[in-house]
Design a protein around this motif. Structure first.
Motif, PDB file in Angstrom:
ATOM      1  N   LEU A   1     -59.334   1.518  -8.875  1.00 39.27           N
ATOM      2  CA  LEU A   1     -59.900   1.768 -10.201  1.00 39.27           C
ATOM      3  C   LEU A   1     -58.989   1.233 -11.302  1.00 39.27           C
ATOM      4  CD1 LEU A   1     -62.161   3.005 -11.889  1.00 39.27           C
ATOM      5  CD2 LEU A   1     -60.888   5.175 -11.847  1.00 39.27           C
ATOM      6  N   SER A   2     -57.709   1.572 -11.248  1.00 42.27           N
ATOM      7  CA  SER A   2     -56.807   1.170 -12.333  1.00 42.27           C
ATOM      8  C   SER A   2     -56.544  -0.332 -12.323  1.00 42.27           C
ATOM      9  CB  SER A   2     -55.480   1.936 -12.212  1.00 42.27           C
ATOM     10  OG  SER A   2     -54.801   1.598 -11.004  1.00 42.27           O
ATOM     11  N   ALA A   3     -56.516  -0.934 -11.139  1.00 42.73           N
ATOM     12  CA  ALA A   3     -56.174  -2.354 -11.046  1.00 42.73           C
ATOM     13  C   ALA A   3     -57.385  -3.270 -11.100  1.00 42.73           C
ATOM     14  CB  ALA A   3     -55.393  -2.614  -9.752  1.00 42.73           C
ATOM     15  N   ARG A   4     -58.534  -2.801 -10.552  1.00 42.39           N
ATOM     16  CA  ARG A   4     -59.674  -3.705 -10.405  1.00 42.39           C
ATOM     17  C   ARG A   4     -60.985  -3.123 -10.919  1.00 42.39           C
ATOM     18  NH1 ARG A   4     -58.810  -8.493 -10.138  1.00 42.39           N
ATOM     19  NH2 ARG A   4     -59.605  -9.335  -8.176  1.00 42.39           N
ATOM     20  N   GLY A   5     -60.931  -1.921 -11.498  1.00 38.82           N
ATOM     21  CA  GLY A   5     -62.131  -1.328 -12.079  1.00 38.82           C
ATOM     22  C   GLY A   5     -63.164  -0.892 -11.060  1.00 38.82           C
ATOM     23  N   LEU A   6     -62.722  -0.615  -9.833  1.00 42.66           N
ATOM     24  CA  LEU A   6     -63.639  -0.227  -8.759  1.00 42.66           C
ATOM     25  C   LEU A   6     -63.487   1.260  -8.452  1.00 42.66           C
ATOM     26  CD1 LEU A   6     -63.013  -3.246  -6.357  1.00 42.66           C
ATOM     27  CD2 LEU A   6     -65.075  -2.859  -7.726  1.00 42.66           C
TER      28      LEU A   6
ATOM     29  N   LEU B   1     -50.210   9.763  14.929  1.00 38.45           N
ATOM     30  CA  LEU B   1     -48.999  10.448  14.478  1.00 38.45           C
ATOM     31  C   LEU B   1     -49.248  11.408  13.318  1.00 38.45           C
ATOM     32  CD1 LEU B   1     -46.445   7.480  14.601  1.00 38.45           C
ATOM     33  CD2 LEU B   1     -47.042   9.115  16.407  1.00 38.45           C
ATOM     34  N   GLY B   2     -50.487  11.450  12.831  1.00 35.97           N
ATOM     35  CA  GLY B   2     -50.794  12.322  11.708  1.00 35.97           C
ATOM     36  C   GLY B   2     -51.773  11.673  10.752  1.00 35.97           C
ATOM     37  N   ALA B   3     -51.907  12.274   9.573  1.00 40.19           N
ATOM     38  CA  ALA B   3     -52.884  11.812   8.588  1.00 40.19           C
ATOM     39  C   ALA B   3     -52.419  10.521   7.928  1.00 40.19           C
ATOM     40  CB  ALA B   3     -53.109  12.881   7.532  1.00 40.19           C
ATOM     41  N   LEU B   4     -53.336   9.551   7.840  1.00 37.53           N
ATOM     42  CA  LEU B   4     -53.059   8.250   7.251  1.00 37.53           C
ATOM     43  C   LEU B   4     -53.901   8.104   5.990  1.00 37.53           C
ATOM     44  CD1 LEU B   4     -53.406   6.263  10.591  1.00 37.53           C
ATOM     45  CD2 LEU B   4     -51.241   6.774   9.429  1.00 37.53           C
ATOM     46  N   PRO B   5     -53.279   8.021   4.815  1.00 34.86           N
ATOM     47  CA  PRO B   5     -54.060   7.890   3.585  1.00 34.86           C
ATOM     48  C   PRO B   5     -54.767   6.539   3.509  1.00 34.86           C
ATOM     49  CG  PRO B   5     -51.716   7.671   3.118  1.00 34.86           C
ATOM     50  CD  PRO B   5     -51.827   8.072   4.551  1.00 34.86           C
ATOM     51  N   ALA B   6     -55.955   6.531   2.933  1.00 31.54           N
ATOM     52  CA  ALA B   6     -56.741   5.306   2.812  1.00 31.54           C
ATOM     53  C   ALA B   6     -57.602   5.381   1.566  1.00 31.54           C
ATOM     54  CB  ALA B   6     -57.613   5.114   4.052  1.00 31.54           C
ATOM     55  N   TRP B   7     -57.950   4.201   1.025  1.00 35.00           N
ATOM     56  CA  TRP B   7     -58.923   4.112  -0.053  1.00 35.00           C
ATOM     57  C   TRP B   7     -60.279   3.786   0.549  1.00 35.00           C
ATOM     58  CZ3 TRP B   7     -55.346   0.041  -2.634  1.00 35.00           C
ATOM     59  CH2 TRP B   7     -54.300   0.676  -3.312  1.00 35.00           C
ATOM     60  N   LEU B   8     -61.310   4.514   0.150  1.00 35.29           N
ATOM     61  CA  LEU B   8     -62.674   4.212   0.552  1.00 35.29           C
ATOM     62  C   LEU B   8     -63.419   3.728  -0.688  1.00 35.29           C
ATOM     63  CD1 LEU B   8     -64.891   4.130   2.667  1.00 35.29           C
ATOM     64  CD2 LEU B   8     -65.361   6.542   2.191  1.00 35.29           C
ATOM     65  N   VAL B   9     -63.778   2.441  -0.678  1.00 32.79           N
ATOM     66  CA  VAL B   9     -64.378   1.791  -1.845  1.00 32.79           C
ATOM     67  C   VAL B   9     -65.830   1.472  -1.528  1.00 32.79           C
ATOM     68  CG1 VAL B   9     -64.216  -0.143  -3.455  1.00 32.79           C
ATOM     69  CG2 VAL B   9     -62.131   0.784  -2.404  1.00 32.79           C
ATOM     70  N   PRO B  10     -66.790   2.029  -2.283  1.00 34.77           N
ATOM     71  CA  PRO B  10     -68.194   1.715  -2.018  1.00 34.77           C
ATOM     72  C   PRO B  10     -68.542   0.303  -2.458  1.00 34.77           C
ATOM     73  CG  PRO B  10     -68.013   3.044  -3.985  1.00 34.77           C
ATOM     74  CD  PRO B  10     -66.618   2.961  -3.410  1.00 34.77           C
ATOM     75  N   GLY B  11     -69.612  -0.233  -1.898  1.00 34.84           N
ATOM     76  CA  GLY B  11     -70.096  -1.533  -2.340  1.00 34.84           C
ATOM     77  C   GLY B  11     -70.667  -1.451  -3.742  1.00 34.84           C
ATOM     78  N   THR B  12     -70.626  -2.576  -4.465  1.00 33.17           N
ATOM     79  CA  THR B  12     -71.170  -2.614  -5.819  1.00 33.17           C
ATOM     80  C   THR B  12     -72.615  -3.092  -5.834  1.00 33.17           C
ATOM     81  OG1 THR B  12     -70.241  -4.838  -6.116  1.00 33.17           O
ATOM     82  CG2 THR B  12     -68.934  -2.984  -6.896  1.00 33.17           C
ATOM     83  N   THR B  13     -73.141  -3.470  -4.688  1.00 34.19           N
ATOM     84  CA  THR B  13     -74.566  -3.763  -4.531  1.00 34.19           C
ATOM     85  C   THR B  13     -75.130  -2.701  -3.603  1.00 34.19           C
ATOM     86  OG1 THR B  13     -74.126  -5.241  -2.659  1.00 34.19           O
ATOM     87  CG2 THR B  13     -74.174  -6.231  -4.844  1.00 34.19           C
ATOM     88  N   PRO B  14     -76.466  -2.631  -3.433  1.00 31.14           N
ATOM     89  CA  PRO B  14     -77.013  -1.581  -2.562  1.00 31.14           C
ATOM     90  C   PRO B  14     -76.281  -1.518  -1.222  1.00 31.14           C
ATOM     91  CG  PRO B  14     -78.783  -2.721  -3.666  1.00 31.14           C
ATOM     92  CD  PRO B  14     -77.510  -3.457  -4.038  1.00 31.14           C
TER      93      PRO B  14
ATOM     94  N   ALA C   1     -58.620  -9.216  -2.993  1.00 29.40           N
ATOM     95  CA  ALA C   1     -59.918  -9.520  -2.393  1.00 29.40           C
ATOM     96  C   ALA C   1     -60.943  -8.415  -2.597  1.00 29.40           C
ATOM     97  CB  ALA C   1     -59.733  -9.778  -0.897  1.00 29.40           C
ATOM     98  N   LEU C   2     -60.517  -7.258  -3.089  1.00 38.21           N
ATOM     99  CA  LEU C   2     -61.386  -6.084  -3.069  1.00 38.21           C
ATOM    100  C   LEU C   2     -62.688  -6.245  -3.857  1.00 38.21           C
ATOM    101  CD1 LEU C   2     -61.320  -3.465  -1.576  1.00 38.21           C
ATOM    102  CD2 LEU C   2     -60.059  -2.423  -3.475  1.00 38.21           C
ATOM    103  N   PRO C   3     -62.701  -6.864  -5.044  1.00 34.50           N
ATOM    104  CA  PRO C   3     -63.990  -7.032  -5.733  1.00 34.50           C
ATOM    105  C   PRO C   3     -64.994  -7.851  -4.920  1.00 34.50           C
ATOM    106  CG  PRO C   3     -62.190  -7.321  -7.280  1.00 34.50           C
ATOM    107  CD  PRO C   3     -61.566  -7.270  -5.914  1.00 34.50           C
TER     108      PRO C   3
ATOM    109  N   ASP D   1     -60.886 -18.504  -7.342  1.00 34.11           N
ATOM    110  CA  ASP D   1     -62.328 -18.751  -7.304  1.00 34.11           C
ATOM    111  C   ASP D   1     -62.749 -19.308  -5.949  1.00 34.11           C
ATOM    112  OD1 ASP D   1     -62.620 -17.842  -9.884  1.00 34.11           O
ATOM    113  OD2 ASP D   1     -62.567 -19.830 -10.796  1.00 34.11           O
ATOM    114  N   ALA D   2     -61.993 -20.282  -5.444  1.00 39.98           N
ATOM    115  CA  ALA D   2     -62.337 -20.882  -4.155  1.00 39.98           C
ATOM    116  C   ALA D   2     -62.209 -19.873  -3.027  1.00 39.98           C
ATOM    117  CB  ALA D   2     -61.448 -22.094  -3.885  1.00 39.98           C
ATOM    118  N   TYR D   3     -61.164 -19.056  -3.068  1.00 37.48           N
ATOM    119  CA  TYR D   3     -60.959 -18.046  -2.036  1.00 37.48           C
ATOM    120  C   TYR D   3     -62.117 -17.054  -2.025  1.00 37.48           C
ATOM    121  CZ  TYR D   3     -58.419 -14.484   0.717  1.00 37.48           C
ATOM    122  OH  TYR D   3     -58.037 -13.580   1.668  1.00 37.48           O
ATOM    123  N   GLU D   4     -62.461 -16.545  -3.198  1.00 38.07           N
ATOM    124  CA  GLU D   4     -63.507 -15.523  -3.289  1.00 38.07           C
ATOM    125  C   GLU D   4     -64.880 -16.104  -2.939  1.00 38.07           C
ATOM    126  OE1 GLU D   4     -62.967 -13.993  -7.206  1.00 38.07           O
ATOM    127  OE2 GLU D   4     -60.985 -13.149  -6.724  1.00 38.07           O
TER     128      GLU D   4
END
Length: 384
Positions: free
Chosen positions: A133-138, A149-162, A184-186, A371-374
């Motif tokens: 959210l702070s870096a990419r507005g998502l 070995l225990g709990a692993l923190p993760a980000w769960l990012v929903p799609g921006t299309t259906p 690459a996240l956006p 641009d080419a990468y995305e």
């Protein structure tokens, strides 16, 4: 480059520091006299999670949106980079001038801390700092994946299309933060797939392994498997795995162990470590490490990890690739040997789309041309 005699001791610290910060598999080596001791230290640099952070780049001057830094192979790259110091982070823009000892660049943004003359830091290709959210507005949700070995923190990012029920699982490289995926996240979110940006053992916020060592993907793959299980439990029909550097090696190790039975939809690998043997030899040659020391270090690594030489080379897995695969490689990668990656791609050509770049460096294809990468990444995700 062939192996040469070791240079004068005064040159080791600077060259070693630059190499160690080149990327996720870089080696920062200050070698003692003696083959056994040198091999032991070199192996430790590869595996030790708790090695000290090195800050080889000095801010020589700061005026407005211009900054003058120590000249290194990285600071002279005219691509988006970040400059990171102990208490701050900034995004660097265009190279404005270069002389024998310094590089002057634009400062695109100071995201944290005070960027002043005299600071010491390092350059990074990750560019963005913060969370989705702070870096990419998502929008995103902080979740916990239950790992071995225990709990692993993760980000769960929903799609921006259906949304659909395919999940992307993003796996960062050795010693990197989850923020490696922010570039690459956006594009991943625009595909409509949920993206789970995972952590694994020995990350800053994740449980440590008992030996506090990187295992070069040979145990980290189990945490990737836990992320897949999390996705399945929460409604995923199938998954796309994306990995950078050692994250790619962890995914390749997973493929050795996992009969996915159709649950794996596609692979995306960005400068993966396809052969640790070749990578260590390449780094050692760049540091003028005598071959016998490198050989000793490899033997120690194998002993500490309980693996064989062939276990560190994944080219034989090419015949097992049975899903669409997008593979990025940069031919000027000075951190992970690129030749084995190209050989891997050619051996699995029926399933692999190989994207080759030059002058970007390790995991910097996005930085070279966002641009080419995305566009290529987005087209691949649509095709699968």
């Amino acid at each position: 480059m062939t192996a040469q005699a070791a240079p004068a001791p005064r040159k080791w610290p600077r060259r070693a520091a630059y190499a160690g910060l080149a990327g996720a598999a870089g080696l920062a080596v200050l070698l003692p006299t003696g083959t056994a001791g040198a091999g032991w230290l070199l192996a430790g640099q590869v595996l030790d999670v708790r090695g000290p952070r090195v800050y080889p780049v000095r801010v020589r001057a700061r005026a407005g949106n211009r900054i003058t830094l120590t000249r290194t192979p990285d600071t002279t790259r005219d691509i988006p980079l970040s400059f990171v110091w102990a208490t701050g982070h900034a995004r660097l823009g265009t190279v404005l001038s270069v002389d024998r000892a310094t590089v002057t660049r634009e400062v695109a943004e100071v995201t944290r801390g005070a960027l002043v003359t005299g600071l010491r830091g390092y350059t990074s290709g990750y560019v963005f700092e913060g969370d989705p959210l702070s870096a990419r507005g998502l929008p995103f949700e902080e979740v916990q994946v239950q790992g071995e070995l225990g709990a692993l923190p993760a980000w769960l990012v929903p799609g921006t299309t259906p949304p659909d029920d395919t999940w992307i699982i993003a796996v960062h490289g050795r010693g990197a933060p989850r923020g490696e995926a922010l570039r690459a996240l956006p594009t991943l979110a625009a595909s409509g797939h949920r993206t789970l940006v995972v952590s694994y053992r020995n990350d800053q916020d994740a449980p440590p392994s008992a030996d506090h060592r990187f295992h070069l993907g040979h145990t980290e793959w189990r945490d990737v498997q836990s992320a897949i299980d999390y996705a399945r439990t929460n409604g995923a029909r199938d998954v796309i795995l994306m990995g950078w550097s050692m994250g790619g090696a962890a995914i390749l190790n997973l493929l050795r162990e996992w009969d996915h039975e159709g649950f794996l939809r596609a692979l995306i690998l960005d400068c993966p470590v396809v052969d640790w043997n070749a990578t260590l030899h390449m780094n050692a040659r760049q540091l003028n490490v005598p071959p016998i020391w490198t050989w000793t270090a490899l033997k120690l690594i194998q002993h500490r990890l309980g693996v064989h030489t062939t276990d560190l080379d994944y080219r034989s897995l090419a015949e097992r690739i049975d899903v669409p695969t997008l593979l990025y490689v940069d031919h000027d990668d000075r951190t992970v040997a690129p030749a084995p990656t190209v050989e891997f791609a050619h051996a699995a050509a029926a399933h692999v789309q190989l994207v080759e770049t030059r002058e970007a460096g390790h995991c910097r294809s996005w930085n070279l041309d966002p641009d080419a990468y995305e566009r290529r990444l987005g087209d691949f995700l649509k095709s699968v």
